[in-house]
Motif scaffolding. Sequence first.
Motif, mmCIF file in Angstrom:
data_model
loop_
_atom_site.group_PDB
_atom_site.id
_atom_site.type_symbol
_atom_site.label_atom_id
_atom_site.label_comp_id
_atom_site.label_asym_id
_atom_site.label_seq_id
_atom_site.Cartn_x
_atom_site.Cartn_y
_atom_site.Cartn_z
ATOM 1 N N GLU A 1 3.437 5.889 5.753
ATOM 2 C CA GLU A 1 3.424 4.956 6.884
ATOM 3 C C GLU A 1 2.348 5.371 7.881
ATOM 4 N N GLY A 2 1.602 4.385 8.352
ATOM 5 C CA GLY A 2 0.569 4.637 9.347
ATOM 6 C C GLY A 2 -0.776 5.020 8.782
ATOM 7 N N VAL A 3 -0.900 5.100 7.442
ATOM 8 C CA VAL A 3 -2.169 5.481 6.807
ATOM 9 C C VAL A 3 -2.809 4.248 6.173
ATOM 10 N N GLU A 4 -4.093 4.102 6.366
ATOM 11 C CA GLU A 4 -4.838 3.033 5.703
ATOM 12 C C GLU A 4 -6.120 3.597 5.108
ATOM 13 N N LEU A 5 -6.597 2.956 4.032
ATOM 14 C CA LEU A 5 -7.829 3.367 3.377
ATOM 15 C C LEU A 5 -8.977 2.489 3.856
ATOM 16 N N ILE A 6 -10.071 3.135 4.262
ATOM 17 C CA ILE A 6 -11.206 2.437 4.847
ATOM 18 C C ILE A 6 -12.461 2.746 4.035
ATOM 19 N N PRO A 7 -13.146 1.719 3.484
ATOM 20 C CA PRO A 7 -14.421 1.987 2.806
ATOM 21 C C PRO A 7 -15.457 2.524 3.793
ATOM 22 N N VAL A 8 -16.319 3.400 3.312
ATOM 23 C CA VAL A 8 -17.372 3.988 4.139
ATOM 24 C C VAL A 8 -18.669 3.237 3.869
ATOM 25 N N THR A 9 -19.256 2.691 4.924
ATOM 26 C CA THR A 9 -20.459 1.875 4.740
ATOM 27 C C THR A 9 -21.596 2.241 5.677
ATOM 28 N N LEU B 1 -6.544 7.963 -3.313
ATOM 29 C CA LEU B 1 -8.005 7.899 -3.344
ATOM 30 C C LEU B 1 -8.521 7.799 -4.776
ATOM 31 N N VAL B 2 -7.834 8.434 -5.724
ATOM 32 C CA VAL B 2 -8.195 8.266 -7.132
ATOM 33 C C VAL B 2 -8.030 6.800 -7.541
ATOM 34 N N ALA B 3 -6.904 6.193 -7.179
ATOM 35 C CA ALA B 3 -6.646 4.794 -7.550
ATOM 36 C C ALA B 3 -7.667 3.860 -6.908
ATOM 37 N N PHE B 4 -7.988 4.086 -5.653
ATOM 38 C CA PHE B 4 -8.949 3.238 -4.945
ATOM 39 C C PHE B 4 -10.306 3.268 -5.650
ATOM 40 N N ARG B 5 -10.765 4.465 -5.991
ATOM 41 C CA ARG B 5 -12.092 4.583 -6.620
ATOM 42 C C ARG B 5 -12.073 4.094 -8.064
ATOM 43 N N THR B 6 -10.950 4.327 -8.756
ATOM 44 C CA THR B 6 -10.872 3.873 -10.146
ATOM 45 C C THR B 6 -10.970 2.361 -10.233
ATOM 46 N N ARG B 7 -10.355 1.659 -9.287
ATOM 47 C CA ARG B 7 -10.466 0.190 -9.291
ATOM 48 C C ARG B 7 -11.920 -0.246 -9.184
ATOM 49 N N ILE B 8 -12.683 0.423 -8.363
ATOM 50 C CA ILE B 8 -14.100 0.081 -8.230
ATOM 51 C C ILE B 8 -14.836 0.356 -9.539
#
Length: 259
Positions: A121-129, A213-220
């Motif tokens: 709770e309270g955590v979100e993933l933000i792409p770095v640009t 973070l593994v799941a986020f990057r694997t989707r990409i």
Amino acid sequence: MDHHAQLLARYDRQMRLGARPDGPGTRVERVGPVVRQTGPAHAWNGVLWSGLGERDADEAVAEQIRHFTALGLPFEWKVYGHDAPADLADRLLAAGFTAEDQETLMTAEAAALPAAVDLPEGVELIPVTDAAGVALVTEVHDRAFGGDSSHIGRQLLDRLAAAPDTVAAVLAMADGEPVSAARLELYPGTDFAGLWGGGTVEAWRGRGLYRALVAFRTRIAVERGHRYVQVDAAAMSRPILTRLGFTALTTTTPYVYVP
């Protein structure tokens, strides 16, 4: 040849023998039995692949020392567990290299990995640009791993500016504070995408951020058409990756030479 051997041979062929420059100002060249990358001081400089025998190994090592020393660059010779000759590591140590921690090269079919992980709770993933995001990535790495990670920030900025289709980075933010970060390196035309730099500050470890973070990057990686994701896994990461479905291909150890 079994699947493990086939996959390892494919990795060597695509990612080491066929390596491409990983940032502006860098070049990859094959010099006899060695493939190396040379670039600016903040870039990764070193030997990516070698096909050496007992008779030519020492001269090849000496030639790489001469090359990088003439440029005033420290460099890394990345030795994989299946590299020849069998005593290559001993030869590097005798030539003045220093061994860093051994890691395990692990791979997985990207599409078979979990696509989503529940976040605390309270955590979100933000792409770095942009530069501000890169600064936060560097801050997390400094806090998670210790030391100075500024060179990683410079490399990431270089790639975001010059070849944004070859890199992606992500931050986990907890109520506005960066608590975890990682990056994905994409190698167009290959089967592989690389997971790098997954680090979490100590107070937030054990809450699933690394897996997220593994799941986020694997989707990409899947979206960009890569079949496999690979990790040079430290001892702390290997059990998590094994549970996710990664398997070990070989070991890899950096040997560092400082002129």
